[in-house]
Design a protein around this motif. Structure first.
Motif, mmCIF file in Angstrom:
data_model
loop_
_atom_site.group_PDB
_atom_site.id
_atom_site.type_symbol
_atom_site.label_atom_id
_atom_site.label_comp_id
_atom_site.label_asym_id
_atom_site.label_seq_id
_atom_site.Cartn_x
_atom_site.Cartn_y
_atom_site.Cartn_z
ATOM 1 N N GLY A 306 0.787 -1.262 0.127
ATOM 2 C CA GLY A 306 -0.143 0.023 -0.058
ATOM 3 C C GLY A 306 0.847 1.443 0.113
ATOM 4 N N GLU A 307 2.324 1.043 0.010
ATOM 5 C CA GLU A 307 3.031 2.293 0.131
ATOM 6 C C GLU A 307 4.137 2.098 -0.836
ATOM 7 N N GLU A 308 3.944 1.364 -2.077
ATOM 8 C CA GLU A 308 4.902 0.958 -2.862
ATOM 9 C C GLU A 308 5.662 2.279 -3.563
ATOM 10 N N GLU A 309 4.857 3.328 -3.532
ATOM 11 C CA GLU A 309 5.452 4.314 -4.227
ATOM 12 C C GLU A 309 6.873 5.099 -3.368
ATOM 13 N N LYS A 310 6.477 4.983 -2.074
ATOM 14 C CA LYS A 310 7.468 5.358 -1.154
ATOM 15 C C LYS A 310 9.020 4.640 -1.224
ATOM 16 N N GLU A 311 10.016 5.297 -1.904
ATOM 17 C CA GLU A 311 11.054 4.392 -1.759
ATOM 18 C C GLU A 311 11.973 4.590 -0.766
ATOM 19 N N PRO A 312 12.193 3.886 0.141
ATOM 20 C CA PRO A 312 13.064 3.896 1.545
ATOM 21 C C PRO A 312 14.502 4.453 0.844
ATOM 22 N N SER A 313 15.241 5.277 2.032
ATOM 23 C CA SER A 313 16.487 5.801 1.494
ATOM 24 C C SER A 313 17.645 4.959 2.285
ATOM 25 N N LEU A 314 18.707 4.931 2.154
ATOM 26 C CA LEU A 314 19.612 4.484 2.904
ATOM 27 C C LEU A 314 19.803 4.927 4.146
ATOM 28 N N ASP A 315 19.487 6.142 4.569
ATOM 29 C CA ASP A 315 19.400 6.992 5.830
ATOM 30 C C ASP A 315 18.392 6.230 6.753
ATOM 31 N N GLU A 316 17.152 5.875 6.099
ATOM 32 C CA GLU A 316 16.264 5.223 7.122
ATOM 33 C C GLU A 316 16.534 3.719 7.572
ATOM 34 N N SER A 317 17.332 3.203 6.924
ATOM 35 C CA SER A 317 17.764 1.983 7.528
ATOM 36 C C SER A 317 18.224 2.015 9.066
ATOM 37 N N ARG A 318 18.842 3.043 9.261
ATOM 38 C CA ARG A 318 19.305 3.433 10.959
ATOM 39 C C ARG A 318 18.038 3.182 11.791
ATOM 40 N N HIS A 319 16.785 3.236 11.313
ATOM 41 C CA HIS A 319 15.735 3.273 12.197
ATOM 42 C C HIS A 319 15.089 1.739 11.803
ATOM 43 N N ARG A 320 15.627 0.935 11.075
ATOM 44 C CA ARG A 320 14.936 -0.391 10.914
ATOM 45 C C ARG A 320 15.570 -1.440 11.614
ATOM 46 N N LEU A 321 15.210 -2.147 12.530
ATOM 47 C CA LEU A 321 15.989 -3.384 13.203
ATOM 48 C C LEU A 321 15.407 -4.320 12.533
ATOM 49 N N ALA A 322 16.578 -5.181 11.994
ATOM 50 C CA ALA A 322 16.079 -6.559 11.556
ATOM 51 C C ALA A 322 16.077 -7.468 12.670
ATOM 52 N N ALA A 323 15.003 -8.236 12.806
ATOM 53 C CA ALA A 323 15.162 -9.421 13.661
ATOM 54 C C ALA A 323 14.934 -10.869 13.097
ATOM 55 N N VAL A 324 16.093 -11.334 12.766
ATOM 56 C CA VAL A 324 16.317 -12.610 11.780
ATOM 57 C C VAL A 324 16.285 -14.002 12.745
ATOM 58 N N ALA A 325 14.682 -14.314 12.760
ATOM 59 C CA ALA A 325 14.431 -15.193 13.921
ATOM 60 C C ALA A 325 14.368 -16.729 13.390
ATOM 61 N N GLY A 326 15.035 -17.720 14.013
ATOM 62 C CA GLY A 326 15.171 -19.159 13.638
ATOM 63 C C GLY A 326 15.091 -19.759 14.835
ATOM 64 N N THR A 327 16.159 -20.719 14.744
ATOM 65 C CA THR A 327 16.666 -21.448 16.083
ATOM 66 C C THR A 327 16.864 -20.590 17.243
ATOM 67 N N SER A 328 17.489 -19.429 16.822
ATOM 68 C CA SER A 328 17.900 -18.359 17.904
ATOM 69 C C SER A 328 17.357 -17.016 16.960
ATOM 70 N N THR A 329 17.601 -15.853 17.685
ATOM 71 C CA THR A 329 17.251 -14.593 16.848
ATOM 72 C C THR A 329 18.408 -13.670 17.123
ATOM 73 N N CYS A 330 18.661 -12.961 15.871
ATOM 74 C CA CYS A 330 19.541 -11.961 15.932
ATOM 75 C C CYS A 330 18.845 -10.706 15.506
ATOM 76 N N HIS A 331 19.334 -9.464 16.280
ATOM 77 C CA HIS A 331 18.644 -8.308 16.056
ATOM 78 C C HIS A 331 19.907 -7.384 15.537
ATOM 79 N N LEU A 332 19.622 -6.792 14.435
ATOM 80 C CA LEU A 332 20.417 -5.939 13.600
ATOM 81 C C LEU A 332 20.181 -4.554 13.494
ATOM 82 N N VAL A 333 20.808 -3.395 13.701
ATOM 83 C CA VAL A 333 20.491 -2.358 13.450
ATOM 84 C C VAL A 333 22.002 -1.496 12.874
ATOM 85 N N GLN A 334 21.566 -0.629 11.776
ATOM 86 C CA GLN A 334 22.759 0.252 11.446
ATOM 87 C C GLN A 334 22.757 1.593 11.728
ATOM 88 N N SER A 335 23.933 2.184 11.797
ATOM 89 C CA SER A 335 24.150 3.441 12.115
ATOM 90 C C SER A 335 25.401 4.098 11.463
#
Length: 607
Positions: A306-335
């Motif tokens: 529903g928001e496909e027209e909003k292309e995210p910028s590299l700068d926005e990645s700093r506010h996006r935490l990736a939770a890669v969840a399997g056997t364990s879970t890793c939480h990654l955030v860039q700055s």
């Protein structure tokens, strides 16, 4: 590039997977093959695997993908790898060297990988964490038992605390080349010994912005032989004063340290191309990353439905935490700048984007914890039977059971079913933000109930514990200087809508789910393959002088183009449920302090 495809290869804890992905992010074929893991029946800390078994599994996956898709091998323009950050031990020719303790340690043998989950080096971790080295500043102040230096070498000095490491191959062994699993895979694919900045920085105590290897640290903790040999033992030799790792010991061997996706050597070797079903020799191979980082690559650039027209910028990645969840879970955030977070690994410089930093939190056991809580309950067989009779899965049965219990109890929320039931989830130690492998699980509120209804409540308490621990990590990140606004979940747990809603409600931020929840990691590996292909093409065309910013922009563009829109799940807790979750979070935090106090009291009494 409509006729171009990219091969992503992911090696997880229990399987190898390959996917063929188009330039627009469409997965045209995918294949998974289980891999072997050996456990020691007398030591629950031991987890071992085999590079030969993993490589054979990868080859089978790739051939299946080509057969399923009907795509000609020459249409595959790039290859990318990710893997768990485990330790692979080989001889100078790449043949496996056994890491299993006993008479065969250090000799040729199939079991040559110390898996990431292995905790055999607890004593060595204690020694290293008392060293006071600068490297500890970049792992949240405490080095995990899972880090590579803990079991990769020893120098034989009887006066040194790590010299008698019974887990590491002895100095006289055949072991000559140790590497993280991602680097082993790119080596096996290309024959080139280039190393991944992601692997070295995040798991091998390599500090890029401080000249790379820290001689003082390795000498102080008993790994001085590494310094003398120019760090050849863990794959990245150096010449004094040359680039990353310059200064200190000299070596005739120089293995370049590459950031994520940069082309490795001359690309795919002839032998590897044949083993992959006829892929073209020289096909660009991107420098690999740890599997969690591939999950970050495959999710955080997503738009939302529903928001496909909003292309995210590299700068926005700093506010996006990736939770890669399997056997364990890793939480990654860039700055864009390093953020020091107590109990959270990092900040790591250049693990993915050059010039950017990453923090990595984690939960030692999440999917594994759910499985354990279910399978060890007396009513598990009944749960399986009901699922089979209803033609559904056990989680659908549990969801239905919980809703029936809620109605029967005449309460407004599921949380009210666990008012007196609280689980502390660190059955396999705490990774973040306490960074204490000795933490253990605790369950408060037990009754003489072993029914399937009791199982459902304990399942709910488990989900709550995972969500509350995620909040603990997010709170710690934000208190240190991050600003997490969204959580991007991938992996098997993304299908558990009850858990996802709990994550959003407990953390108070939206959770974004990828279209292909199980394929985010291998998609990230395919992104690396495409990036390697585009960089290689630019170099061939004479534009090899791209700076950090240009390469960052290229990689981010590829991520955006290859990541389909995700679904946003917003916080939806009522005022009452927010209050209940807040109370549970307070109890969760108190459980940590109580356990530490009890442990100290018992240790004092045992003296």
């Amino acid at each position: 590039m409509s006729d171009s495809y990219y091969l992503g290869i992911d090696v997880g804890t229990g399987s190898a997977r390959a996917s063929l992905v188009s330039a627009t992010g469409k997965v045209v074929a995918s294949s998974t093959v289980d891999t072997k893991t050996w456990r020691d029946p007398d030591d629950h800390r031991i987890f071992e695997q085999s590079t030969d078994n993993i490589w054979a599994s990868i080859c089978e996956c790739v051939k299946t993908c080509l057969a399923q898709s009907g795509i000609a091998p020459e249409a595959v323009k790039g290859v990318g790898f990710d893997a768990t950050c485990s330790l692979a031990v080989c001889d100078a020719d790449g043949a496996p060297v056994q890491v299993t303790r006993g008479a065969g340690l250090g000799e040729h043998g199939e079991r040559n990988i110390v898996l990431w989950a292995d905790h055999r080096a607890e004593r060595e971790a204690e020694v290293i964490n008392k060293s006071g080295s600068v490297v500890l500043e970049y792992v949240g102040g405490t080095m995990s038992v899972r880090f590579i230096p803990l079991s990769s070498s020893r120098n034989g000095d009887p006066q040194n605390p790590l010299a008698q490491n019974a887990h590491a191959p002895p100095p006289s062994s055949r072991a000559a080349n140790s590497s993280t699993s991602p680097d082993f895979l790119t080596y096996r694919a290309t024959g080139d010994t280039a190393r991944s900045c992601c692997s070295l920085t995040c798991k091998c105590s390599y500090v890029p912005h401080k000249a790379g290897w820290q001689d003082e640290f390795f000498e102080k903790v008993g790994l001085g032989e590494m310094v003398k040999e120019g760090y050849r033992a863990i794959g990245a030799g150096r010449v004094a004063g040359a680039g990353h790792g310059g200064g200190g010991g000299e070596s005739a061997v120089l293995s370049p340290v590459l950031t994520a996706g940069q082309p490795v050597g001359r690309g795919l070797s002839k032998k590897a191309g044949e083993e992959f079903g006829g892929l073209r020799e020289g096909t660009p191979v991107g420098s690999g990353v740890i599997d969690a980082y591939a999950g970050w690559l495959g999710t955080v650039a997503a738009r939302c439905v529903g928001e496909e027209e909003k292309e995210p910028s590299l700068d926005e990645s700093r506010h996006r935490l990736a939770a890669v969840a399997g056997t364990s879970t890793c939480h990654l955030v860039q700055s864009p700048e390093g953020v020091f977070v107590p109990g959270v690994w990092g900040p790591y410089k250049d693990p993915v984007f050059r010039g950017w930093w990453m923090n990595e939190g984690g939960q030692s056991s999440t999917g594994q914890l759910i499985d354990f809580m279910l399978t060890t309950h007396p009513a598990y067989a009944e749960l399986q039977s009901r699922a089979k009779a209803q033609g559904t899965n056990i989680f659908a049965v549990l969801t239905s059971l919980l809703e029936s219990l809620r109605v029967s109890a005449d309460v407004a929320t599921l949380t009210e079913l666990t008012l007196d039931l609280h689980l502390y989830p660190d059955l396999h130690g705490n990774r973040s933000p306490i960074a204490d492998p000795r933490m253990r699980g605790a369950l408060t509120g037990l009754t003489l109930d072993s029914s399937i209804n009791d199982l459902a409540r304990k399942y709910l308490a488990t989900l709550q514990a995972i969500a509350l621990q995620t909040r603990h990590i997010v709170d710690t990140l934000n208190e240190a200087g991050h600003e997490v606004r969204e959580v991007y979940v991938s992996g098997g747990q993304a299908t558990n809508r009850g858990l996802i809603q709990l994550l959003a409600d407990a953390c108070g931020v939206p959770v974004v789910l990828p279209v292909d929840y199980g394929g985010a990691v291998v998609r990230g590996a395919a992104v690396l393959g495409r990036f390697a292909a585009e960089v290689a093409r630019a170099q061939k065309e004479g534009d090899g002088g791209m700076g950090e910013r240009e390469q960052d922009e290229m990689l981010w563009r590829i991520m955006v183009e290859m990541t389909p829109p995700g679904t946003r799940v917003s916080p939806a807790a009522s005022a009452k449920e927010k209050k209940l979750l807040e109370a549970k979070y307070k109890i969760f935090r108190e459980s940590i302090e109580i356990q530490k106090r009890w442990r100290d009291e018992m240790e004092e009494a045992a003296k």
